[in-house]
Structure formats: C-alpha cells, structure tokens
Design a protein around this motif. Structure first.
Motif, PDB file in Angstrom:
ATOM      1  N   GLY A   1       4.654  -3.057  13.278  1.00  0.00           N
ATOM      2  CA  GLY A   1       5.107  -3.803  12.102  1.00  0.00           C
ATOM      3  C   GLY A   1       5.120  -2.962  10.837  1.00  0.00           C
ATOM      4  O   GLY A   1       5.942  -3.164   9.967  1.00  0.00           O
TER       5      GLY A   1
ATOM      6  N   LYS B   1       4.198  -1.170   7.259  1.00  0.00           N
ATOM      7  CA  LYS B   1       3.871  -1.652   5.930  1.00  0.00           C
ATOM      8  C   LYS B   1       4.481  -3.022   5.629  1.00  0.00           C
ATOM      9  O   LYS B   1       3.872  -3.857   4.974  1.00  0.00           O
ATOM     10  CB  LYS B   1       4.383  -0.655   4.895  1.00  0.00           C
ATOM     11  N   ALA B   2       5.695  -3.240   6.135  1.00  0.00           N
ATOM     12  CA  ALA B   2       6.397  -4.486   5.829  1.00  0.00           C
ATOM     13  C   ALA B   2       5.583  -5.688   6.296  1.00  0.00           C
ATOM     14  O   ALA B   2       5.429  -6.666   5.562  1.00  0.00           O
ATOM     15  CB  ALA B   2       7.767  -4.490   6.485  1.00  0.00           C
ATOM     16  N   VAL B   3       5.038  -5.597   7.539  1.00  0.00           N
ATOM     17  CA  VAL B   3       4.257  -6.712   8.079  1.00  0.00           C
ATOM     18  C   VAL B   3       2.966  -6.879   7.293  1.00  0.00           C
ATOM     19  O   VAL B   3       2.578  -7.988   6.935  1.00  0.00           O
ATOM     20  CB  VAL B   3       3.978  -6.489   9.586  1.00  0.00           C
TER      21      VAL B   3
ATOM     22  N   HIS C   1      10.198   0.551  18.968  1.00  0.00           N
ATOM     23  CA  HIS C   1       9.470   0.233  17.748  1.00  0.00           C
ATOM     24  C   HIS C   1       8.122   0.935  17.703  1.00  0.00           C
ATOM     25  O   HIS C   1       7.242   0.564  16.943  1.00  0.00           O
ATOM     26  CB  HIS C   1       9.357  -1.274  17.552  1.00  0.00           C
TER      27      HIS C   1
ATOM     28  N   LYS D   1       0.414 -11.325   1.591  1.00  0.00           N
ATOM     29  CA  LYS D   1       0.885 -12.368   0.691  1.00  0.00           C
ATOM     30  C   LYS D   1       0.485 -13.750   1.220  1.00  0.00           C
ATOM     31  O   LYS D   1       0.021 -14.618   0.482  1.00  0.00           O
ATOM     32  CB  LYS D   1       2.403 -12.271   0.599  1.00  0.00           C
TER      33      LYS D   1
ATOM     34  N   ALA E   1       4.596 -16.014  13.604  1.00  0.00           N
ATOM     35  CA  ALA E   1       6.015 -15.825  13.317  1.00  0.00           C
ATOM     36  C   ALA E   1       6.267 -14.565  12.486  1.00  0.00           C
ATOM     37  O   ALA E   1       7.351 -13.998  12.518  1.00  0.00           O
ATOM     38  CB  ALA E   1       6.559 -17.047  12.590  1.00  0.00           C
ATOM     39  N   MET E   2       5.232 -14.126  11.758  1.00  0.00           N
ATOM     40  CA  MET E   2       5.407 -12.938  10.911  1.00  0.00           C
ATOM     41  C   MET E   2       5.260 -11.654  11.708  1.00  0.00           C
ATOM     42  O   MET E   2       5.768 -10.608  11.326  1.00  0.00           O
ATOM     43  CB  MET E   2       4.358 -12.937   9.795  1.00  0.00           C
ATOM     44  N   LEU E   3       4.531 -11.713  12.827  1.00  0.00           N
ATOM     45  CA  LEU E   3       4.294 -10.509  13.628  1.00  0.00           C
ATOM     46  C   LEU E   3       5.533 -10.189  14.468  1.00  0.00           C
ATOM     47  O   LEU E   3       6.356 -11.060  14.722  1.00  0.00           O
ATOM     48  CB  LEU E   3       3.067 -10.733  14.516  1.00  0.00           C
ATOM     49  N   PRO E   4       5.657  -8.934  14.894  1.00  0.00           N
ATOM     50  CA  PRO E   4       6.879  -8.544  15.605  1.00  0.00           C
ATOM     51  C   PRO E   4       7.111  -9.282  16.930  1.00  0.00           C
ATOM     52  O   PRO E   4       8.246  -9.388  17.373  1.00  0.00           O
ATOM     53  CB  PRO E   4       6.663  -7.049  15.872  1.00  0.00           C
ATOM     54  N   GLY E   5       6.047  -9.766  17.566  1.00  0.00           N
ATOM     55  CA  GLY E   5       6.236 -10.527  18.804  1.00  0.00           C
ATOM     56  C   GLY E   5       6.533  -9.677  20.022  1.00  0.00           C
ATOM     57  O   GLY E   5       7.074 -10.163  21.007  1.00  0.00           O
ATOM     58  N   SER E   6       6.212  -8.391  19.950  1.00  0.00           N
ATOM     59  CA  SER E   6       6.497  -7.548  21.115  1.00  0.00           C
ATOM     60  C   SER E   6       5.307  -7.446  22.051  1.00  0.00           C
ATOM     61  O   SER E   6       5.374  -6.794  23.070  1.00  0.00           O
ATOM     62  CB  SER E   6       6.940  -6.161  20.650  1.00  0.00           C
TER      63      SER E   6
ATOM     64  N   GLU F   1       2.428  -6.252   4.268  1.00  0.00           N
ATOM     65  CA  GLU F   1       2.690  -6.863   2.969  1.00  0.00           C
ATOM     66  C   GLU F   1       2.923  -8.376   3.066  1.00  0.00           C
ATOM     67  O   GLU F   1       2.408  -9.138   2.260  1.00  0.00           O
ATOM     68  CB  GLU F   1       3.871  -6.167   2.285  1.00  0.00           C
TER      69      GLU F   1
END
Lengths: 179, 491
Positions: free
Chosen positions: A74, A76-78, A141, A84, A39-44, A80
């Motif tokens: 994704g 840097k945002a992904v 993207h 976490k 769910a955190m990955l862009p899914g493309s 990070e």
C-alpha cells in the motif's frame, strides 16, 4: 380452511420469533470500523504486515493493536488514508526510505515450476509448467510472496524506475520563511 | 473586434529584438540525429526499424504507441546507427529510448502518402487520420497529439478555432517569424483544421508587439471571410490558452475543464503550418523552427531544425557562446525548463533554446515574505500564491489543493514579481508533482484490489470446476462398476 390459515400463522409467528431471538443473542459482533479499514487496504492478502490477510490486519487496526505503517504494498498512500481515518499522525520517517519495488524473474535461473504463479495474488506472473516465467511489472505490487516460494532464488526485487512522466520537481530548498 | 480584459499578469522585458529580425535559416544536416520515442504527452512510440536499416526522409520509423501517442518519422535519409537510451531534453535528464540516425547526405524523400487534393470537401476523418499519421503534436510547447484535439469536433460543440500566435514569452520569436514568412501556409492549415472540426470561425490572436506578423497574417487571411486576425494586448501570460480564450470571447474556462468545453479549440500557429504540410503535401512533422537566443549566444537566430539535431549543433551554428552561460533553458524564460546539457536533441515541442547570462536571470537569494500581497494581485488565475506556498512548505497538499494549486498554470508571474524572491512557482510545481504521484499511488492500489478480486474469483471458479469434474468422474466410475456387477462378470 380456517384451521389451515390459523395453524400456519401460529407456526410463522413462533418460528419467526425464535429466529429473531437467535439473531439477537447469538449475533457475531462486527465493528463497522473494521469494514471501512478493510476497504482501504489493497486486498491482495499478501500477509507482509504479519497478519494472515487484509481483514485480520483491519481487525487489529480497529482494536488499535497494530501500527498503521505495516502495509508494504500500500505504501505511503495507504498509510495516509489510514492515519486520516484513525485520527492519528502517521510516522512516515521509517517508511520514507522504502521505494516502491516490483519482482523480477532472472530467466536463466527459472526452472518453470509455476510455484510463484500459484502464490501471486494479483495474477502478475505469466508462464507455464517447464516454461520460463515472467512478471508483468505494471501489475506487480511488490508483496514479495513469490520470492519465498521460489526454489532456485530466481526472483529479485527491483525498484520501480523513475520515468519522464513520474518525475517531478523536488521541494525548493528551505532557506527562507513563508509565514 | 471587442476584446475582454484578463486578470493580473506582468510586463517583463521582452528582449525579442535579439532574434526577431533574423530570417529563418535551415540548419545544415548534422552528423547524427537523435529521435526520442517520447516527444509528446502520452504513451511512447514503438520502434519500427532495426539497426543498420536504410530509411528515407519522411519514412515512419516509430509508430504510435496507443490512442494518446504519436508516430516518429525520419527527418532525412540515412542509416539507423543504433537504438539506445540517451538523456532527454527534460529537467530530470533521465534517459529515454532514442533512435540514432546517421544521415547519408542525399536527403532523399521516401514514398509519402498522397496529398489530399481538396481538403475542404474531404471527410474530416480523413484529415484527422492524416494529422495523426504525420506525427503532429502541439508545437507551442505542450506537445499534445493534435489529432486527438481535432477529434473533439465530434464530441463537443465548438464555435471558434483560435490560432495562438500570442508568443507572450520573452526572447522567443519562432512563431513571429513563421507568421511573417509563411503566413499563407499557417492560414491554410488553420482553415483545414477548422473544416476538420466543423467550425466556421477562425480567430488568429497575435500580441500587438508583432506588427509585421499581424500585417502578414491579415494579408494572407483577407481572402477568407471566416478568418479574422486580432492583435491582443501585450500582457504576459496572454499566450496561455485559457487566458487567450478569455481575452477573445470573455468566457472563463472552468477549473478542471478544457477550453473546448466552452466552445473554443486552441492550436499553435506552427501546428497549423505542420497540418498544411501534412495535408497538402503528405509530409510528416520532421522539422520545426527554433529560436536560439540569450546574451550568452554569439549570434541569436531562428533556425529550421530537423527533429533530433542536438542542442550543441544549434549553438555551434549560432557561433557558440560569447560568455559562459549561467543557465540553459528549453523554452521561454518564464515557463521554460532547464536543459540537462548540450547533448540533448531538439524535439517537436521545443520552441526555444536560451543561453542566459547571470545578469539576465538576476538570481537572488530568497528572503522572508513581507506579505505585500503582490502575488495575489497579479495571479492571472485568481489564486493566492502566498497562502498556497505556506501550506506546501509544510507539505500540506490537501489544503493547497483546496486553495486551487492544481488550477495554477505555472506561468511564473508571482515568482517574477516577488520582492523577496521566493520561488513560488517552484513550490507549486512541487505540489502538483506530489499530488499527481499520490493519485498514481491511489490508482495502483485500486488496480491491485481489482486484480486480487479477479484472482480470488478465478481460483474459486477453478476449484468448483475441479470438484464438479471429480464428482462426475466418481459418478461415472460408480455407474461403470454397477454395470459390471449387473453383467455378473466379477472383476
């Protein structure tokens, strides 16, 4: 009447327990962590990480078989959020250099083969057969999948330009100490 | 009227006397005007003219680019010389699309929309539309499209229209002069805005260091019972809208909310004057009063400038520099931003141009924090600058955000007072930029995911349709061959 009710009840109980046993013994094991990571990955499903798609990368991540820095679109945002979730510190030293990019079609070279359109997983390319194509920069993207299929090398990557609204102040020079 | 105290703040040397007694003068038309497409918060405007076109004064040359946007108008008559990218009056100095207008010297007005004869009986919507079409944006510095704020009247329960004439930044005197010389226009504009918003109370707040402005505005407002002029204490940052609202009403605006959420809408006095011009005369926003000051300027002045005049034109009009300036600032010295050069144009949100000497800016190298706690005591937002800066220094934006860095108004009081000269507000601006960039990246990922899902759905649907089509075709073919066999005519 009694016969019908009892036979149906017996059938129900037997078949139900067979199903229950099957679900128990033949269950496909799925790590709940995988779902969360997916769910955190862009899914493309661009495959730039080296895995077939986002779910395969998520599986590898969950098993701790892959580093968290592989997702190019994704950015840097992904990294990070993954860091976490996984409880590790992200090593952004290598990643820092890569600025976000978008694909650009050199119109003189495009022959209108529509291959890139079929390849694009976010529908960011417009065009039709034998007509020039173009990339909607805001939707792209930067997965670079279209570059690989272009027969005329008409697609290049451009860095996403800095604008007045995306610019911000850099960090003050670190000459002093704030404890 | 009872006033309420605001937290913290500072009392810098105001230095307004450099320009406060200078009557507003009009800048002679420069050789070229540079009108950027983005002079406001939101989407850039869209060009309506072509190179070589003859435009008249007040003609719309770029239309609003979306809901959150504003149009641009020709400040004088002339020809469009080019539409090109030139550096923006922005600390980055990044280029942005700009329309270059060569005045023909006739200064001929084009056809303007008809004046709204009796605005106080007009439908609020008509006034809002006029304000939007006139390209009016907040002239205090933020440049937020004013029509959007005027529409809030229908969305939120508003009680007070607060006219901001505090002008708490040192050096700046443009609002002071506008209030002294055009008090009637400002009051009329404010009453029109109040009507459009449906509020029945207008408060004009002016810092007490501008007694002439208070007098002039009180006189202009005396005929109208709903308008009240209030002198507020001289305390920086009194002109920050959240703090001014607190001083007037005693209510504190909650974090991440607008002052409109607590019933007060704030507009700058110059914006009110622009609304007066737009509604009463149909004139769009094509000029503004700019203070040119600082000890490096030979003759500081308040100048009515057509939008798009270059900063260099203004400096030349003020007699040039007496000494080489150490720093060029767009806005006031506390919250203003450095100018990338003298070739950038004046835009709608530019209230001042300061050329400061080294003695005025008193730049000193930063040293270690001595943990004196002054920044915590004086922070007008009740934040803890020392703690936030420590976390930001380690790029820990999450903790900084928890400590409230996004609620910082960047007033610069902490940096100004810090005995160790630590650039505290610079840290906060950096952190806000980084947090916003992270949010943008997160939004982009969400958008990508949405697009990828839509794509997958579309591909699936197309495949299903194709399969259905093939099946239908097959069935048709089978039926046809069966029919042929029945007829007994061999193929």
């Amino acid at each position: 009447m009694l016969l019908a009710v009892s036979s149906l009840t017996i059938m129900g109980v037997t078949l139900g327990s067979i199903l229950g046993a099957a679900a128990y013994f033949l269950a496909v094991e799925e790590d709940p962590l995988e779902e969360e990571l997916k769910a955190m990955l862009p899914g493309s499903q661009c495959g730039q990480c080296g895995y077939v798609g986002c779910s395969q990368y998520a599986v590898a991540l969950a098993k701790d078989e892959a580093p968290i820095t592989l997702c190019t679109p994704g950015g840097k945002a992904v990294i990070e959020v993954l860091a976490k979730k996984m409880g590790v510190t992200a090593d952004l030293s290598e990643h820092e250099e890569k600025v976000p990019e978008y694909a650009f079609i050199i119109e003189d070279l495009c022959i209108g083969c529509t291959r890139c359109i079929k390849e694009c997983s976010v529908d960011a390319i417009m065009g039709a057969n034998k007509l020039m194509h173009t990339v909607i920069a805001e939707a792209c993207h930067g997965c670079e999948k279209c570059i690989q299929v272009c027969p005329t090398d008409a697609i290049v990557m451009h860095p996403v330009p800095l604008t007045l609204s995306s610019w911000h102040w850099a960090k003050p020079e670190d000459q002093h100490v704030v404890h | 009227m009872k006033l309420f105290p605001i937290r913290g703040g500072i009392h810098p040397d105001y230095r307004k006397e450099l320009s406060s007694e200078k009557v507003i003068v009009a800048l002679p038309l420069p050789a070229a005007l540079y009108i950027p497409l983005q002079q406001h918060i939101g989407v850039p405007s869209e060009v309506l003219v072509n190179v070589g076109d003859l435009v008249k004064k007040g003609q719309m040359i770029a239309r609003s680019g979306g809901t959150l946007s504003a149009p641009q108008h020709a400040p004088t008559s002339g020809h469009i010389r080019s539409i090109t990218d030139i550096p923006a009056p922005h600390p980055s100095g990044l280029a942005q699309t700009t329309i270059v207008l060569e005045p023909d010297g006739k200064d001929e007005w084009g056809e303007l929309p008809a004046p709204i004869v009796d605005p106080f009986t007009a439908d609020p919507h008509t006034i809002n539309e006029r304000v939007a079409a006139s390209g009016i944006v907040g002239m205090g510095g933020a440049a937020f499209p004013s029509a959007i704020k005027l529409n809030l009247g229908t969305q939120k329960k508003l009680e007070i229209l607060l006219l901001n004439g505090a002008e708490c930044e040192p050096y700046l005197t443009c609002d002071d002069r506008v209030m002294r010389e055009h008090a009637d226009e400002v009051i009329d504009g404010a009453r029109i805005m109040a009507h459009a918003l449906g509020v029945h109370r207008v408060v004009v707040a002016i810092e007490q260091n501008k007694p002439q402005a208070i007098d002039a505005m009180t006189r202009a407002a005396s005929a109208f019972s709903e308008v009240e002029v209030v002198g507020v204490p001289v305390q920086y940052p009194m002109g920050s809208e959240r703090h001014l609202v607190q001083a007037i009403t005693g209510r504190e605006t909650p974090a991440k909310k607008l002052t409109a959420d607590i019933g007060v809408l704030v507009h700058n006095v110059a914006t009110a004057r622009a609304v007066h011009h737009a509604v009463r005369f149909g004139r769009p926003l094509i000029s503004r009063v700019v203070t040119v000051s600082g000890k490096a300027v030979r003759e500081p002045n308040n100048i009515e400038v057509p939008i798009g005049a270059r900063v260099a034109d203004l400096i030349a009009f003020c007699g040039g520099f007496s000494v080489e300036p150490e720093s060029l600032v767009n806005g006031g010295p506390m919250m203003g931003q450095p100018l990338p050069g003298l070739d950038v144009p004046v835009v709608k949100g530019m209230s001042g141009i300061l050329a400061l000497t080294a003695a005025e800016i008193n730049q000193q190298p930063a040293s270690s924090c001595i943990r004196c706690g002054v920044c915590v005591t004086i922070c007008p937002c009740g934040l803890s600058p020392v703690d936030m800066a420590a976390f930001i220094r380690k790029d820990n934006f999450e903790t900084a955000a928890k400590l409230g860095v996004m609620d910082c108004v960047s007033c610069g009081s902490c940096s100004w007072l810090c005995p160790s000269h630590i650039p505290l507000v610079h840290y906060f601006n950096y952190a806000k930029g980084m947090i916003n960039a992270q949010d943008r990246e997160q939004r982009k990922i969400e958008q990508t995911r949405m697009l990828a899902e839509a794509h997958a759905l579309r591909v699936e649907k197309a495949a299903a349709e194709k399969a259905a089509f093939l099946a239908a075709k097959k069935a048709q073919a089978a039926a046809a061959s069966a029919a042929k066999e029945k007829d007994g005519t061999p193929a």
